[in-house]
Design an enzyme around this catalytic site. Sequence first.
Site, short mmCIF file in Angstrom:
data_model
loop_
_atom_site.label_atom_id
_atom_site.label_comp_id
_atom_site.label_asym_id
_atom_site.label_seq_id
_atom_site.Cartn_x
_atom_site.Cartn_y
_atom_site.Cartn_z
CB THR A 18 50.94 -7.54 -1.69
OG1 THR A 18 52.36 -7.49 -1.63
CG2 THR A 18 50.50 -7.15 -3.07
NE ARG A 22 47.38 -13.04 1.41
CZ ARG A 22 47.41 -12.96 0.10
NH1 ARG A 22 48.46 -13.40 -0.55
NH2 ARG A 22 46.41 -12.44 -0.56
CB SER A 113 45.61 -15.36 -2.02
OG SER A 113 45.51 -15.34 -3.41
CG HIS A 114 48.90 -17.37 -4.22
ND1 HIS A 114 48.49 -16.11 -3.85
CD2 HIS A 114 50.24 -17.37 -4.10
CE1 HIS A 114 49.54 -15.37 -3.55
NE2 HIS A 114 50.63 -16.11 -3.68
CE LYS A 126 41.31 -8.99 0.04
NZ LYS A 126 41.50 -9.00 -1.41
CG ASP A 277 43.51 -17.60 -6.29
OD1 ASP A 277 42.34 -17.48 -6.71
OD2 ASP A 277 44.07 -16.73 -5.61
CG ASP A 279 41.44 -15.37 -2.80
OD1 ASP A 279 42.23 -15.89 -3.60
OD2 ASP A 279 41.46 -14.16 -2.52
CG ASP A 281 42.01 -13.16 -5.93
OD1 ASP A 281 42.63 -14.24 -6.03
OD2 ASP A 281 42.30 -12.28 -5.09
NE ARG A 282 47.31 -14.80 -6.98
CZ ARG A 282 48.62 -14.73 -6.83
NH1 ARG A 282 49.41 -15.56 -7.49
NH2 ARG A 282 49.15 -13.85 -6.02
CB THR A 344 52.96 -5.59 -7.21
OG1 THR A 344 53.78 -5.76 -8.36
CG2 THR A 344 52.36 -6.92 -6.81
CD GLU A 363 48.03 -7.38 -9.71
OE1 GLU A 363 48.84 -6.67 -9.11
OE2 GLU A 363 47.30 -8.19 -9.14
CD GLU A 364 53.59 -10.79 -11.87
OE1 GLU A 364 53.86 -11.99 -12.03
OE2 GLU A 364 53.39 -10.27 -10.76
CB SER A 365 50.66 -12.15 -9.68
OG SER A 365 49.73 -11.10 -9.51
CE LYS A 376 44.77 -11.42 -7.77
NZ LYS A 376 45.03 -10.65 -6.55
C1 G16 Z 1 48.03 -10.34 -4.22
C2 G16 Z 1 47.60 -9.02 -4.76
C3 G16 Z 1 48.02 -8.90 -6.18
C4 G16 Z 1 49.51 -9.15 -6.33
C5 G16 Z 1 49.85 -10.49 -5.74
C6 G16 Z 1 51.33 -10.80 -5.73
O1 G16 Z 1 47.33 -11.33 -4.89
O2 G16 Z 1 46.21 -8.84 -4.66
O3 G16 Z 1 47.66 -7.65 -6.65
O4 G16 Z 1 49.88 -9.12 -7.66
O5 G16 Z 1 49.40 -10.53 -4.41
O6 G16 Z 1 51.96 -10.04 -4.79
P1 G16 Z 1 53.46 -10.28 -4.35
O7 G16 Z 1 54.26 -10.27 -5.62
O8 G16 Z 1 53.74 -9.11 -3.47
O9 G16 Z 1 53.55 -11.62 -3.67
P2 G16 Z 1 46.55 -12.47 -4.09
O10 G16 Z 1 45.90 -13.29 -5.16
O11 G16 Z 1 47.63 -13.17 -3.32
O12 G16 Z 1 45.59 -11.74 -3.21
#
Ligand code: G16
Length: 543
Positions: A18, A22, A113-114, A126, A277, A279, A281-282, A344, A363-365, A376
């Site tokens: 996504t 990772r 990320s998280h 990335k 989070d 990095d 962005d969340r 997503t 996004e919901e995430s 983001k």
């Molecule tokens: C990444 C993407 C987001 C996505 C999230 C969750 O976030 O940039 O757009 O919503 O993963 O993805 P999944 O549901 O496939 O785990 P981040 O903050 O991890 O870079």
Amino acid sequence: MISHTVQTAPIAGQKPGTSGLRKKTAVFREPGYLENFVQCIFDGTGGATGKTYVLGGDGRFFNADAIDVIIRMAAANGAKRLIVGQNGILSTPAASNLIRKYETDGGIILSASHNPGGEDGDFGIKFNAANGGPAPEKITDAIFAKTQEITEYRIADQHAGDIGTIGSFTVGDCRVDVIDPVDDYESLMQKLFDFDAISALFAGGFRICFDAMHAVTGPYATRILEDTLGAPKGSVINAVPSPDFGGGHPDPNPVWARELVAIMESKDAPDFGAASDGDGDRNMIMGKGAFVSPSDSLALLTAYAHLAPAYSGELAGVARSMPTSQAVDLVAEHLGIACYETPTGWKFFGNLLDAGKATLCGEESAGTGSSHIREKDGLWAVLLWLNILACDGRDIVQLRADHWRNFGRNYYSRHDYEEIPTDAAEALIGGLRARLGDLPGTHVAGMEIATADDFTYHDPIDHSLTERQGIRIRFTDGSRLVMRLSGTGTQGATLRVYLERFVDRSGDHDQDVQAALAPVIAAAETLADITRHTGRSRADVIT
Ligand code: G16
């Protein structure tokens, strides 16, 4: 510069998910693993010769070592210039801003990320394109194709210079500029928001708690919220980035940001709580004793963005990922602007933003952002909220209650089943997919299924087609159930079950979220046989 070419061979599994590649940190530390992928980034994007890149990461374990390797490989591949955050630190949104501001050919961001960090945690890499956004699928596919045929990589023998000191050095013909990671980002935020209004809010006694979760936003939030805007010292907690995020899980949700939740639920809670989070962005947003779901936050920000200088004109449109609740759709309809539904992954917003079709995305995430960059942006969301609260005068809990009275409430929750065997997860999704055609018109948990499909995205700008992006089941009462497998995990599969139920303007908006969603939760179990497939009777993480 003395550099050499190292013979190598393809390494399996280097397909970006996504958001980039990772894996466990230990995997990235295996000989040639990072080097292979970096060489394929260059080879898959037309080579590095004469190019300029932004380079930085969230400071997690292995960040500095990886940056040294990437500087040496960029130099050996002919790159002209690298812009690197001091100590290798750049939040993802700050990196996106630098790529755009200095019109570079792209950037390499190191983060998972998280996901937890450390020697036993996760690492990630990335590539972001010249628009500042995560590489679209046609680029990640090209990079992946290179990983399957790579035979050699190039690397300079000379180690990189001191990235702890602001200034410049060279590796061969490549100039490396080490910059302050916060300066450019802060000046962008100053252009977008009414800093005077936010300062006046703090001067009037408004209190905030921002939990940086021992991750990259610590220095950004401390500088902007405390030093510039005047929030009291100590408003930013867990502000020093650590390689393993203090042993924590830097995912800003009520489960992992427990410390913030406890503060916001205490008797003396501040007026506003937020977390970001690994990095940066969340974001997670809270009022006194109240968690604002990311989907509601997107809807509210869309409704009130006009209070911030950068968004005072009409919004071009808004976009949300498919599993995100439909709360923002109602606001878009009210405003008479377009609302786009994408798969997503932030990369899917890039075309809409570049084409001027969307101003805000979410996004919901826990991701919210705008056309100011192509990622983001956690701290941006916090500043937009503060700008709105400073100008509106109501507190956030009241604002949200009034919003529900105007638009109705989309009760929403996500249930995650983590680290389940990949074949069990695929059997669950595959089994459901095979029955989609038979579902409309049938009843489950007292609800009638209106439509059932596997989401296909037709990009309205480049007309590309992205298939199998999640099972969508809509019920005739407006409820919705979505299921998909995460694309960011590093171990086994994670099943995400997204649950939504709409209660109209005159309905009860103060129910317990899980209780309100009970019929949709029951429908998910009946339709997908989750317990049998996963061997679990309850989700591991409920947010
Ligand atoms: C990444 C993407 C987001 C996505 C999230 C969750 O976030 O940039 O757009 O919503 O993963 O993805 P999944 O549901 O496939 O785990 P981040 O903050 O991890 O870079």
